[in-house]
Design a protein around this motif. Structure first.
Motif, short mmCIF file in Angstrom:
data_model
loop_
_atom_site.label_atom_id
_atom_site.label_comp_id
_atom_site.label_asym_id
_atom_site.label_seq_id
_atom_site.Cartn_x
_atom_site.Cartn_y
_atom_site.Cartn_z
N ASN A 17 0.80 -1.23 0.00
CA ASN A 17 0.00 0.00 0.00
C ASN A 17 0.83 1.28 0.00
OD1 ASN A 17 -2.58 -0.72 -0.46
ND2 ASN A 17 -3.19 -0.78 1.69
N GLN A 18 2.08 1.18 -0.40
CA GLN A 18 2.90 2.37 -0.57
C GLN A 18 3.40 2.39 -2.02
OE1 GLN A 18 6.43 2.89 1.83
NE2 GLN A 18 6.55 5.04 1.32
N VAL A 19 3.10 3.48 -2.69
CA VAL A 19 3.52 3.65 -4.07
C VAL A 19 4.98 4.05 -4.11
CG1 VAL A 19 3.15 4.98 -6.19
CG2 VAL A 19 1.19 4.28 -4.81
N ARG A 20 5.74 3.35 -4.95
CA ARG A 20 7.16 3.67 -5.17
C ARG A 20 7.36 3.91 -6.66
NH1 ARG A 20 10.45 2.86 -0.82
NH2 ARG A 20 9.51 1.77 0.91
N TYR A 21 8.18 4.91 -6.96
CA TYR A 21 8.43 5.31 -8.35
C TYR A 21 9.83 4.89 -8.77
CZ TYR A 21 4.25 8.07 -7.67
OH TYR A 21 2.96 8.46 -7.42
N LEU A 22 9.94 4.46 -10.01
CA LEU A 22 11.23 4.04 -10.55
C LEU A 22 11.96 5.22 -11.18
CD1 LEU A 22 13.28 1.83 -11.35
CD2 LEU A 22 11.96 1.53 -13.47
N LEU A 23 13.17 5.45 -10.72
CA LEU A 23 14.06 6.44 -11.33
C LEU A 23 15.32 5.71 -11.78
CD1 LEU A 23 13.87 9.42 -8.80
CD2 LEU A 23 12.43 8.97 -10.80
N LEU A 106 23.36 3.84 -15.13
CA LEU A 106 24.30 3.44 -14.09
C LEU A 106 23.61 2.77 -12.91
CD1 LEU A 106 26.46 6.70 -13.89
CD2 LEU A 106 27.06 4.54 -15.01
N ALA A 107 22.41 3.24 -12.58
CA ALA A 107 21.74 2.76 -11.38
C ALA A 107 20.24 2.99 -11.50
CB ALA A 107 22.26 3.50 -10.15
N PHE A 108 19.49 2.38 -10.59
CA PHE A 108 18.06 2.61 -10.51
C PHE A 108 17.65 2.61 -9.05
CE2 PHE A 108 18.26 -1.96 -10.27
CZ PHE A 108 17.23 -2.30 -9.41
N SER A 109 16.48 3.16 -8.79
CA SER A 109 15.98 3.18 -7.43
C SER A 109 14.46 3.25 -7.44
CB SER A 109 16.56 4.39 -6.70
OG SER A 109 16.35 4.28 -5.32
N TRP A 110 13.83 2.46 -6.56
CA TRP A 110 12.38 2.54 -6.32
C TRP A 110 12.19 3.40 -5.09
CZ3 TRP A 110 8.91 0.86 -9.69
CH2 TRP A 110 9.27 -0.14 -10.60
N LEU A 111 11.53 4.55 -5.26
CA LEU A 111 11.44 5.51 -4.16
C LEU A 111 10.00 5.96 -3.91
CD1 LEU A 111 14.40 7.76 -5.31
CD2 LEU A 111 14.43 6.17 -3.39
N PRO A 112 9.66 6.22 -2.63
CA PRO A 112 8.38 6.86 -2.35
C PRO A 112 8.37 8.28 -2.92
CG PRO A 112 9.63 6.52 -0.32
CD PRO A 112 10.43 5.94 -1.43
N PHE A 113 7.20 8.86 -3.03
CA PHE A 113 7.03 10.15 -3.69
C PHE A 113 8.04 11.21 -3.24
CE2 PHE A 113 5.03 14.40 -3.57
CZ PHE A 113 5.03 14.65 -4.93
N ARG A 114 8.10 11.50 -1.94
CA ARG A 114 8.96 12.59 -1.47
C ARG A 114 10.44 12.33 -1.77
NH1 ARG A 114 6.00 16.20 1.76
NH2 ARG A 114 4.08 15.29 2.54
N SER A 115 10.88 11.11 -1.62
CA SER A 115 12.28 10.78 -1.92
C SER A 115 12.55 10.90 -3.41
CB SER A 115 12.61 9.37 -1.44
OG SER A 115 12.45 9.28 -0.04
N ALA A 116 11.59 10.47 -4.23
CA ALA A 116 11.75 10.60 -5.68
C ALA A 116 11.82 12.07 -6.09
CB ALA A 116 10.60 9.89 -6.41
N ILE A 128 6.31 16.92 -13.20
CA ILE A 128 5.64 15.78 -13.83
C ILE A 128 5.37 14.69 -12.80
CG2 ILE A 128 6.02 13.86 -15.46
CD1 ILE A 128 7.28 16.03 -17.33
N LEU A 129 6.32 14.43 -11.92
CA LEU A 129 6.10 13.44 -10.87
C LEU A 129 4.96 13.86 -9.96
CD1 LEU A 129 6.83 10.85 -9.37
CD2 LEU A 129 8.49 12.19 -8.06
N LYS A 130 4.91 15.13 -9.60
CA LYS A 130 3.82 15.61 -8.74
C LYS A 130 2.47 15.42 -9.44
CE LYS A 130 2.26 19.56 -6.06
NZ LYS A 130 2.52 20.96 -5.70
#
Length: 160
Positions: A17-23, A106-116, A128-130
Motif C-alpha cells: 500500500n505504498q507507491v514507489r516510483y522508478l528512477l 548506471l543505477a536505478f531506485s524505487w522511491l516513495p514520492f517525497r524521496s523521488a 511531472i512526478l507531482k
C-alpha cells in the motif's frame, strides 16, 4: 531548427500500500524517468513500451488511462544546431521490481514520492512526478469509492 521527440513513463509499483516510483541514473549522472527517442513511425505508446523494455527489462506494464504529460525545451547540440526537444510521459504500473539496466544507465531506485522528488535532477521532472502522483491518488481514490459503492449495493448504475 531540428526537432526531437522522446517518450517514456513515470513507472510505479504498489508495495504494501505504498507507491514507489522508478528512477534511473543515466551515464551522465542525471536521475530521471525512463525515456527514449521515437524510432521511425512508432506510436508514442510503442516507443514507451520499447524504451521501458530496453532500459529496464520490465514487460507487461499497465498504462493508466488519461495521463499524458509533456515537457519541452530548446538547446544547442554537439553540432552547434538548435534543437527543440519534446518528451511525452505516460503513467505505468508494474507488478515487478526486478530491473535489468542496459548500458545507458548506471543505477536505478524505487522511491516513495517525497524521496523521488528529492532525487530527480530537473525541476520540470519534479512537476511531472507531482502531477502523476496526484493523478494516481485521485484515480485510486475513485476506484476505492466505486468499489465501496458496488459492495454496498448503491452502484451508480444499479437499479433499485
Amino acid at each position: 531548427m531540428v526537432r526531437e521527440k522522446s517518450v517514456g513513463a513515470v513507472i510505479f509499483h504498489n508495495q504494501a500500500n505504498q507507491v514507489r516510483y522508478l528512477l534511473v541514473q543515466y551515464r551522465h549522472g542525471v536521475w530521471e524517468f525512463v525515456r527514449g527517442h521515437v524510432e521511425g513511425h512508432e506510436t508514442e505508446h510503442h516507443t514507451a513500451v520499447r524504451e521501458i523494455r530496453e532500459e529496464t527489462g520490465l514487460r507487461g506494464l499497465t498504462f493508466i488511462p488519461g495521463f499524458r504529460q509533456t515537457r519541452s525545451w530548446t538547446f544547442t547540440n554537439y553540432y552547434h544546431k538548435r534543437v527543440r526537444k519534446e518528451v511525452v510521459y505516460f503513467l505505468a504500473e508494474t507488478k515487478k521490481t526486478s530491473v535489468q539496466l542496459d548500458d545507458e544507465n548506471l543505477a536505478f531506485s524505487w522511491l516513495p514520492f517525497r524521496s523521488a522528488q528529492t532525487r530527480l535532477s530537473y525541476p520540470p521532472s519534479k512537476v511531472i512526478l507531482k502531477s502523476a502522483h496526484q493523478f494516481l491518488m485521485l484515480h485510486h481514490n475513485k476506484q476505492r469509492v466505486y468499489a465501496r459503492r458496488s459492495l454496498a449495493g448503491d452502484h451508480p448504475k444499479s437499479k433499485r
